[in-house]
Design a protein around this motif. Structure first.
Motif, PDB file in Angstrom:
ATOM      1  N   TRP A 257       0.829  -1.203   0.000  1.00 42.30           N
ATOM      2  CA  TRP A 257       0.000   0.000   0.000  1.00 42.30           C
ATOM      3  C   TRP A 257       0.862   1.251   0.000  1.00 42.30           C
ATOM      4  O   TRP A 257       0.572   2.229  -0.694  1.00 42.30           O
ATOM      5  CB  TRP A 257      -0.943  -0.025   1.184  1.00 42.30           C
ATOM      6  N   GLN A 258       1.961   1.235   0.748  1.00 41.48           N
ATOM      7  CA  GLN A 258       2.890   2.370   0.735  1.00 41.48           C
ATOM      8  C   GLN A 258       3.489   2.550  -0.653  1.00 41.48           C
ATOM      9  O   GLN A 258       3.608   3.686  -1.146  1.00 41.48           O
ATOM     10  CB  GLN A 258       3.998   2.142   1.760  1.00 41.48           C
ATOM     11  N   LEU A 259       3.859   1.444  -1.301  1.00 44.30           N
ATOM     12  CA  LEU A 259       4.443   1.525  -2.642  1.00 44.30           C
ATOM     13  C   LEU A 259       3.425   2.072  -3.643  1.00 44.30           C
ATOM     14  O   LEU A 259       3.763   2.919  -4.490  1.00 44.30           O
ATOM     15  CB  LEU A 259       4.943   0.138  -3.075  1.00 44.30           C
ATOM     16  N   ILE A 260       2.198   1.618  -3.552  1.00 41.19           N
ATOM     17  CA  ILE A 260       1.169   2.095  -4.478  1.00 41.19           C
ATOM     18  C   ILE A 260       0.960   3.598  -4.321  1.00 41.19           C
ATOM     19  O   ILE A 260       0.839   4.330  -5.313  1.00 41.19           O
ATOM     20  CB  ILE A 260      -0.142   1.310  -4.270  1.00 41.19           C
ATOM     21  N   ARG A 261       0.929   4.077  -3.095  1.00 41.91           N
ATOM     22  CA  ARG A 261       0.777   5.524  -2.883  1.00 41.91           C
ATOM     23  C   ARG A 261       1.962   6.285  -3.452  1.00 41.91           C
ATOM     24  O   ARG A 261       1.794   7.349  -4.068  1.00 41.91           O
ATOM     25  CB  ARG A 261       0.593   5.813  -1.394  1.00 41.91           C
ATOM     26  N   TRP A 262       3.168   5.740  -3.276  1.00 38.56           N
ATOM     27  CA  TRP A 262       4.352   6.391  -3.853  1.00 38.56           C
ATOM     28  C   TRP A 262       4.291   6.399  -5.382  1.00 38.56           C
ATOM     29  O   TRP A 262       4.545   7.429  -6.012  1.00 38.56           O
ATOM     30  CB  TRP A 262       5.610   5.655  -3.378  1.00 38.56           C
ATOM     31  N   ALA A 263       3.954   5.239  -5.979  1.00 35.77           N
ATOM     32  CA  ALA A 263       3.913   5.140  -7.441  1.00 35.77           C
ATOM     33  C   ALA A 263       2.833   6.047  -8.022  1.00 35.77           C
ATOM     34  O   ALA A 263       3.022   6.671  -9.075  1.00 35.77           O
ATOM     35  CB  ALA A 263       3.680   3.688  -7.851  1.00 35.77           C
ATOM     36  N   HIS A 264       1.708   6.114  -7.353  1.00 36.66           N
ATOM     37  CA  HIS A 264       0.625   6.980  -7.816  1.00 36.66           C
ATOM     38  C   HIS A 264       1.075   8.436  -7.794  1.00 36.66           C
ATOM     39  O   HIS A 264       0.822   9.200  -8.745  1.00 36.66           O
ATOM     40  CB  HIS A 264      -0.604   6.772  -6.928  1.00 36.66           C
ATOM     41  N   GLY A 265       1.750   8.827  -6.721  1.00 37.52           N
ATOM     42  CA  GLY A 265       2.243  10.198  -6.633  1.00 37.52           C
ATOM     43  C   GLY A 265       3.291  10.522  -7.675  1.00 37.52           C
ATOM     44  O   GLY A 265       3.431  11.675  -8.091  1.00 37.52           O
ATOM     45  N   ARG A 266       4.007   9.517  -8.113  1.00 34.11           N
ATOM     46  CA  ARG A 266       5.042   9.719  -9.135  1.00 34.11           C
ATOM     47  C   ARG A 266       4.440   9.740 -10.536  1.00 34.11           C
ATOM     48  O   ARG A 266       5.126  10.075 -11.499  1.00 34.11           O
ATOM     49  CB  ARG A 266       6.091   8.607  -9.018  1.00 34.11           C
ATOM     50  N   GLY A 267       3.178   9.370 -10.659  1.00 32.44           N
ATOM     51  CA  GLY A 267       2.519   9.386 -11.964  1.00 32.44           C
ATOM     52  C   GLY A 267       2.724   8.137 -12.773  1.00 32.44           C
ATOM     53  O   GLY A 267       2.525   8.156 -14.006  1.00 32.44           O
ATOM     54  N   LEU A 268       3.094   7.038 -12.136  1.00 31.00           N
ATOM     55  CA  LEU A 268       3.280   5.780 -12.861  1.00 31.00           C
ATOM     56  C   LEU A 268       1.925   5.194 -13.248  1.00 31.00           C
ATOM     57  O   LEU A 268       0.913   5.398 -12.565  1.00 31.00           O
ATOM     58  CB  LEU A 268       4.086   4.791 -12.018  1.00 31.00           C
ATOM     59  N   ARG A 269       1.941   4.434 -14.324  1.00 31.25           N
ATOM     60  CA  ARG A 269       0.686   3.948 -14.909  1.00 31.25           C
ATOM     61  C   ARG A 269       0.181   2.665 -14.278  1.00 31.25           C
ATOM     62  O   ARG A 269      -1.028   2.429 -14.199  1.00 31.25           O
ATOM     63  CB  ARG A 269       0.892   3.725 -16.416  1.00 31.25           C
ATOM     64  N   ALA A 270       1.116   1.787 -13.834  1.00 37.77           N
ATOM     65  CA  ALA A 270       0.683   0.463 -13.402  1.00 37.77           C
ATOM     66  C   ALA A 270       1.700  -0.158 -12.463  1.00 37.77           C
ATOM     67  O   ALA A 270       2.886   0.208 -12.454  1.00 37.77           O
ATOM     68  CB  ALA A 270       0.474  -0.449 -14.616  1.00 37.77           C
ATOM     69  N   LEU A 271       1.222  -1.112 -11.673  1.00 31.73           N
ATOM     70  CA  LEU A 271       2.061  -1.968 -10.845  1.00 31.73           C
ATOM     71  C   LEU A 271       1.987  -3.372 -11.413  1.00 31.73           C
ATOM     72  O   LEU A 271       0.914  -3.984 -11.455  1.00 31.73           O
ATOM     73  CB  LEU A 271       1.573  -1.951  -9.390  1.00 31.73           C
ATOM     74  N   ASP A 272       3.122  -3.872 -11.869  1.00 38.79           N
ATOM     75  CA  ASP A 272       3.236  -5.222 -12.424  1.00 38.79           C
ATOM     76  C   ASP A 272       3.654  -6.154 -11.296  1.00 38.79           C
ATOM     77  O   ASP A 272       4.733  -6.010 -10.719  1.00 38.79           O
ATOM     78  CB  ASP A 272       4.275  -5.215 -13.556  1.00 38.79           C
TER      79      ASP A 272
END
Length: 346
Positions: A257-272
Motif C-alpha cells: 500500500w505504501q508503494l502504491i501511494r508512492w507510485a501513484h504520486g510519481r505518476g506511474l501507470r501500473a504496478l506489475d
C-alpha cells in the motif's frame, strides 16, 4: 521488406528505443539485461528488424548458456518473461530466424497475448499467472477496488503500528537480502540469488531513480521487505520476503500500500506483480486481491531439453540444495552457496 542485424541489447541505441516502446518491459530493458548478464557471466545477444528508412520494427533478445546443466538458448535467463518486442507483426520472421537456427534448443516466456504463442515451431511446455494493477485512478478509488480482505489487512497493519520505510538507498538492498535468504531457505528450501546480483541491479537502476526497497519495521526490527523496479511508466514488484511469525501483523500489505501511494504520486501507470507459478496458488490468490488484470505467461520451447542434460547432475543439484538449506545450516553459509550455485538455475 525488413532487414535485420545482430546487436548487444545492453548497449545498442535501437534496442534501447524498442525497450522503451509499448512492447518493452523491465526484463527486456538494457539495465536489467546488463545486471543479470554481469552478475552471472552471460553474453546476451539480440536481433533487430528495421524498415527501409532504418526505423526499428521489432526485436528479440536471448542468451546462449553452456554449463554443467547442458547447452540451451534462453530468451532471457532469470526473467519472469521476455516478450519479443514487435511494433509490426511482420518483423517476427526476421528477428526470430537466428534464434531458431543451429542445434540449441530455444525456450522463452511471454504473455499469452503475444502473437508468437501461435508460432508452430514452438511447443507449449509451461504456464504461470501474471497480474497487473492499473494506477490510473484516484487513491480512494484504488483502495475501494481492492478485495475486502486486502483493505482489512491494510487496517490491521496500521493498528499494529507497522512502519514502512521506502528508500532508494543501497544499504536497504543488503538488509532486504538477509530476509530474502531466510525466506527462500526456510519456506521453499531453495538457494537465494547472490547479494552481488542485487547490488548490480541497484547500480543499474539507481541512476534513473528506478529502484525502491521497502522494509516493514515492527519495534524497529525489519520483518518484511520488497524490491521494486521502475521501467518507463510501470513499477515492477520483483522480490519480496518476510518473517513468518510476524505475518498476522500484515507487514506485506503495509509495504504494498505504501508503494502504491508512492507510485501513484510519481505518476506511474501500473504496478506489475510479475509471475506466479501455478503450483503456488496462495501467491496468485494474494496478488489477485490487489490486481484487476490477470493473464497467463506461456513457456514456449523449440528443440526440447538442453543438449547434454544429465539426470545425475540434476539430482546432485537437488541434493546439494537440500543439504545447504537445512535448518541447521547458518544463513551466511546458505547465502554463500547461493552466490556460487545460483547461476546454474536458469
Amino acid at each position: 521488406m525488413a532487414s535485420a542485424r545482430r546487436v548487444d541489447p545492453r548497449t545498442d541505441p535501437q534496442w534501447a528505443a524498442l525497450a522503451r516502446s509499448v512492447g518493452g518491459s523491465l526484463f527486456t530493458s538494457p539495465p536489467w539485461i546488463s545486471a543479470v548478464s554481469d552478475a552471472y557471466g552471460l553474453a546476451p545477444t539480440a536481433r533487430i528488424a528495421v524498415d527501409p528508412a532504418g526505423r526499428p520494427m521489432g526485436g528479440l533478445a536471448w542468451t546462449d548458456v553452456r554449463d554443467l546443466r547442458g547447452e540451451r538458448r534462453l530468451g532471457l535467463p532469470f526473467c519472469d518473461r521476455a516478450d519479443p518486442i514487435l511494433l509490426e507483426s511482420s518483423a517476427w520472421p526476421a528477428v526470430s530466424s537466428d534464434a531458431f537456427a543451429g542445434d540449441l534448443p530455444f525456450t522463452l516466456r511471454c504473455l499469452d497475448t503475444s502473437l508468437v504463442v501461435q508460432d508452430p515451431r514452438f511447443d507449449h511446455v509451461g504456464e504461470a499467472t501474471w497480474h497487473l494493477t492499473p494506477l490510473d485512478r484516484s487513491l480512494d478509488d484504488l483502495h475501494r477496488a481492492f478485495r475486502p480482505q486486502t483493505r482489512r489487512n491494510i487496517a490491521t497493519a496500521e493498528r499494529s503500528r507497522v512502519e514502512v520505510v521506502l528508500t532508494p538507498d543501497r544499504e536497504a538492498v543488503a538488509e532486504y537480502h538477509r530476509l530474502h535468504v531466510g525466506l527462500r531457505k526456510r519456506k521453499y528450501r531453495l538457494l537465494a540469488q547472490p547479494l552481488d546480483f542485487f547490488e548490480r541491479v541497484w547500480k543499474a537502476f539507481a541512476p534513473s531513480d528506478g529502484i525502491r526497497t521497502a522494509l516493514a519495521l515492527v519495534g524497529g526490527r525489519p520483518v518484511a521487505g520488497a524490491v521494486y523496479l521502475v521501467w518507463q511508466d510501470t513499477v515492477y514488484y520483483k522480490f519480496g520476503a518476510s518473517v513468518p511469525e510476524t505475518l498476522p501483523l500484515r507487514p506485506n500489505d503495509a509495504i504494498h500500500w505504501q508503494l502504491i501511494r508512492w507510485a501513484h504520486g510519481r505518476g506511474l501507470r501500473a504496478l506489475d506483480w510479475g509471475l506466479s507459478d501455478l503450483d503456488q496458488p496462495g501467491l496468485a490468490a494474494y496478488k489477485r486481491k490487489w490486481a484487476s488484470i490477470e493473464r497467463r505467461i506461456r513457456t514456449l520451447n523449440a528443440g526440447g531439453p538442453p543438449i547434454g542434460q544429465s539426470a545425475d547432475v540434476e539430482q546432485t543439484l537437488r541434493v546439494v540444495t537440500d543439504l545447504l538449506t537445512e535448518p541447521s545450516v547458518p544463513d551466511h553459509v546458505t547465502a554463500q552457496a547461493g552466490a556460487s550455485l545460483y547461476r546454474f538455475f536458469c
